[in-house]
Scaffold this active site. Structure first.
Site, PDB file in Angstrom:
ATOM      1  CG  ASP A 288       6.116   1.326  15.922  1.00 59.52           C
ATOM      2  OD1 ASP A 288       6.429   1.727  17.150  1.00 59.52           O
ATOM      3  OD2 ASP A 288       5.286   1.698  15.222  1.00 59.52           O
TER       4      ASP A 288
ATOM      5  CD  GLU B 111       0.677  -2.287  20.246  1.00 61.93           C
ATOM      6  OE1 GLU B 111      -0.186  -1.295  19.973  1.00 61.93           O
ATOM      7  OE2 GLU B 111       1.310  -2.691  19.113  1.00 61.93           O
TER       8      GLU B 111
ATOM      9  CB  ILE C 260       5.970  -0.289  10.727  1.00 59.05           C
ATOM     10  CG1 ILE C 260       6.189  -1.017   9.312  1.00 59.05           C
ATOM     11  CG2 ILE C 260       7.534   0.013  11.363  1.00 59.05           C
ATOM     12  CD1 ILE C 260       4.679  -0.571   8.485  1.00 59.05           C
TER      13      ILE C 260
ATOM     14  N   GLY D 148       0.911  -1.121   0.063  1.00 57.50           N
ATOM     15  CA  GLY D 148      -0.067   0.085  -0.232  1.00 57.50           C
ATOM     16  C   GLY D 148       1.054   1.402   0.197  1.00 57.50           C
ATOM     17  NE  ARG D 149      -2.843   5.608   0.904  1.00 55.38           N
ATOM     18  CZ  ARG D 149      -3.876   5.737   0.758  1.00 55.38           C
ATOM     19  NH1 ARG D 149      -4.525   6.224  -0.042  1.00 55.38           N
ATOM     20  NH2 ARG D 149      -4.877   5.045   1.582  1.00 55.38           N
ATOM     21  CB  ILE D 150       2.844   2.616   5.024  1.00 56.70           C
ATOM     22  CG1 ILE D 150       1.946   3.711   5.628  1.00 56.70           C
ATOM     23  CG2 ILE D 150       3.811   2.075   5.678  1.00 56.70           C
ATOM     24  CD1 ILE D 150       1.400   3.408   6.568  1.00 56.70           C
TER      25      ILE D 150
ATOM     26  CG  HIS E  97       1.441   1.235  18.053  1.00 52.72           C
ATOM     27  ND1 HIS E  97       0.308   0.367  18.252  1.00 52.72           N
ATOM     28  CD2 HIS E  97       1.358   1.971  16.958  1.00 52.72           C
ATOM     29  CE1 HIS E  97      -0.422   0.877  16.859  1.00 52.72           C
ATOM     30  NE2 HIS E  97       0.369   1.699  16.256  1.00 52.72           N
TER      31      HIS E  97
ATOM     32  NE  ARG F  70      -6.329  -7.009   0.490  1.00 47.97           N
ATOM     33  CZ  ARG F  70      -7.101  -6.044   0.909  1.00 47.97           C
ATOM     34  NH1 ARG F  70      -8.328  -6.409   1.415  1.00 47.97           N
ATOM     35  NH2 ARG F  70      -6.804  -4.719   0.984  1.00 47.97           N
ATOM     36  CB  SER F  71      -4.563  -8.657  -6.382  1.00 44.35           C
ATOM     37  OG  SER F  71      -4.909  -7.284  -5.587  1.00 44.35           O
TER      38      SER F  71
ATOM     39  NE  ARG G  59      -3.504  -1.192  13.822  1.00 48.84           N
ATOM     40  CZ  ARG G  59      -3.118  -0.211  13.529  1.00 48.84           C
ATOM     41  NH1 ARG G  59      -1.978   0.270  13.391  1.00 48.84           N
ATOM     42  NH2 ARG G  59      -3.915   0.870  13.547  1.00 48.84           N
TER      43      ARG G  59
HETATM   44  C1  DGY Z   1      -2.412   4.330  12.847  1.00 51.49           C
HETATM   45  O1  DGY Z   1      -2.503   5.299  12.256  1.00 51.49           O
HETATM   46  O2  DGY Z   1      -3.290   3.415  12.468  1.00 51.49           O
HETATM   47  C2  DGY Z   1      -1.512   4.139  13.960  1.00 51.49           C
HETATM   48  O3  DGY Z   1      -1.004   2.776  13.927  1.00 51.49           O
HETATM   49  C3  DGY Z   1      -2.024   4.907  15.150  1.00 51.49           C
HETATM   50  O4  DGY Z   1      -1.179   4.764  16.200  1.00 51.49           O
END
Ligand code: DGY
Length: 321
Positions: free
Chosen positions: A258, A263, A232, A155-157, A281, A177-178, A234
């Site tokens: 992270d 948590e 980074i 994705g973007r990240i 996090h 996923r694709s 979940r």
């Molecule tokens: C998000 O933007 O989903 C981050 O995990 C918030 O801390």
């Protein structure tokens, strides 16, 4: 007679945001009330917009308490704590805060990669606690430049993480996923194959039920004793018990995390694991990015009040997932 409000705030997004929202709308600050929305009665009847955060979430019972609700504006890019099915069932729009945090989250992924590979956190302690003087030379670590980077979730990240790899002369492949036909990186249809190819595997996909424990024992074994896992996204995406067992036995080389399954995590979980670099996090937690995220929540509220549309809604396919 009950007061009439425009916006209900179930989470505070900081004094500056809260004041600006209250200066413009009649805000019910429900976050101040320990019993939550249950403490209110008729005041909730006409409320059209709710403000929350991914940390506070938005549950079925919150939707049920707000019969006139039309939009939920949430702080954070994640939506794993927002009940999207409940929103979709009533045609309620949900906005999150994408784009503005991509660079900071990608930067932290790289900080964790470098820290896990080059042991910067351990080296810092080595100098500050006098071990350098007492024990001498610091042990050799793992090279980062020119290695292979696997990304789970482009994705973007994920893309921002991949772009930074050019500066480290790294090859990049991904699994999602694709396939993304426009992406200049190789696609691996199997996550185990991606892990086997990678020196570093970075988790950058969405959280929630669909991705729970995607990074499981076979994926971790495929990454192997020289491999480094970075997360980074979940904590739920990684089977943490399997990762810890592999780190303790040496089947996995190291990790930079992270996010964790619980948590805040009990410190004992990672005690003695110097090959693991941890952060609490904080992927988006810079002054600049946190200000931009709050601004985007406000922009979404303003746009919805003006036109009935959200600027950065959760995509329709995610709402139905
Ligand atoms: C998000 O933007 O989903 C981050 O995990 C918030 O801390």
């Amino acid at each position: 007679m009950t007061a009439s409000y425009d916006v209900v705030q179930v989470a505070s997004l900081g004094a500056d945001f809260d004041q600006r929202l209250a200066a413009r709308y009649r805000v019910l600050p429900a976050w101040r009330e320990p019993r939550g929305l249950a403490a209110f009665g008729g005041e909730l009847q006409g409320l059209r917009v709710a403000v929350t955060s991914v940390r506070h979430g938005f549950t079925q019972s919150m939707f049920d308490a707000l019969p006139a609700l039309q939009a939920v504006c949430s702080w954070g890019v994640g939506h794993d704590t927002l009940d999207l099915r409940a929103a979709a069932a009533r045609g309620i729009g949900v906005s999150v805060t994408p784009d503005v945090l991509d660079d900071c989250v990608a930067d932290l992924a790289w900080a964790l990669m470098l820290s896990a590979a080059r042991r910067t956190a351990v080296g810092d302690r080595y100098v500050k606690t006098g071990q350098w003087r007492a024990l001498g030379q610091f042990p050799v670590a793992t090279k980062v430049s020119s290695k292979r980077l696997g990304i789970l979730g482009l994705g973007r990240i994920g893309e921002a993480i991949a772009r930074r790899a050019a500066g480290f002369d790294m090859q990049v492949r991904y699994h999602s996923r694709s396939p993304r036909p426009q992406a200049p990186y190789g696609y691996e249809a199997s996550l185990v194959d991606l892990a086997a190819w990678s020196d570093f595997l970075v988790v950058a996909c969405v959280g929630g039920a669909a991705t729970r424990h995607l990074v499981n024992a076979p994926v971790i074994r495929a990454l192997g004793p020289q491999g480094i896992l970075v997360n980074i996204a979940r904590g739920s995406v990684v089977d943490q018990a399997a990762a810890l067992a592999a780190l303790r036995s040496g089947e996995l080389g190291g990790a930079g995390l992270d996010v964790l399954e619980q948590e805040p995590t009990p410190a004992v979980e990672f005690a003695g694991l110097d090959q693991v670099s941890l952060m609490p996090h904080v992927g988006s937690a810079t002054r600049e990015t946190r200000a931009a995220m709050a601004e985007l929540v406000l922009d979404n509220v303003n746009e919805f009040m003006r036109s009935g549309r959200l600027l950065t809604p959760v995509a329709a396919r995610e709402m139905q997932a």
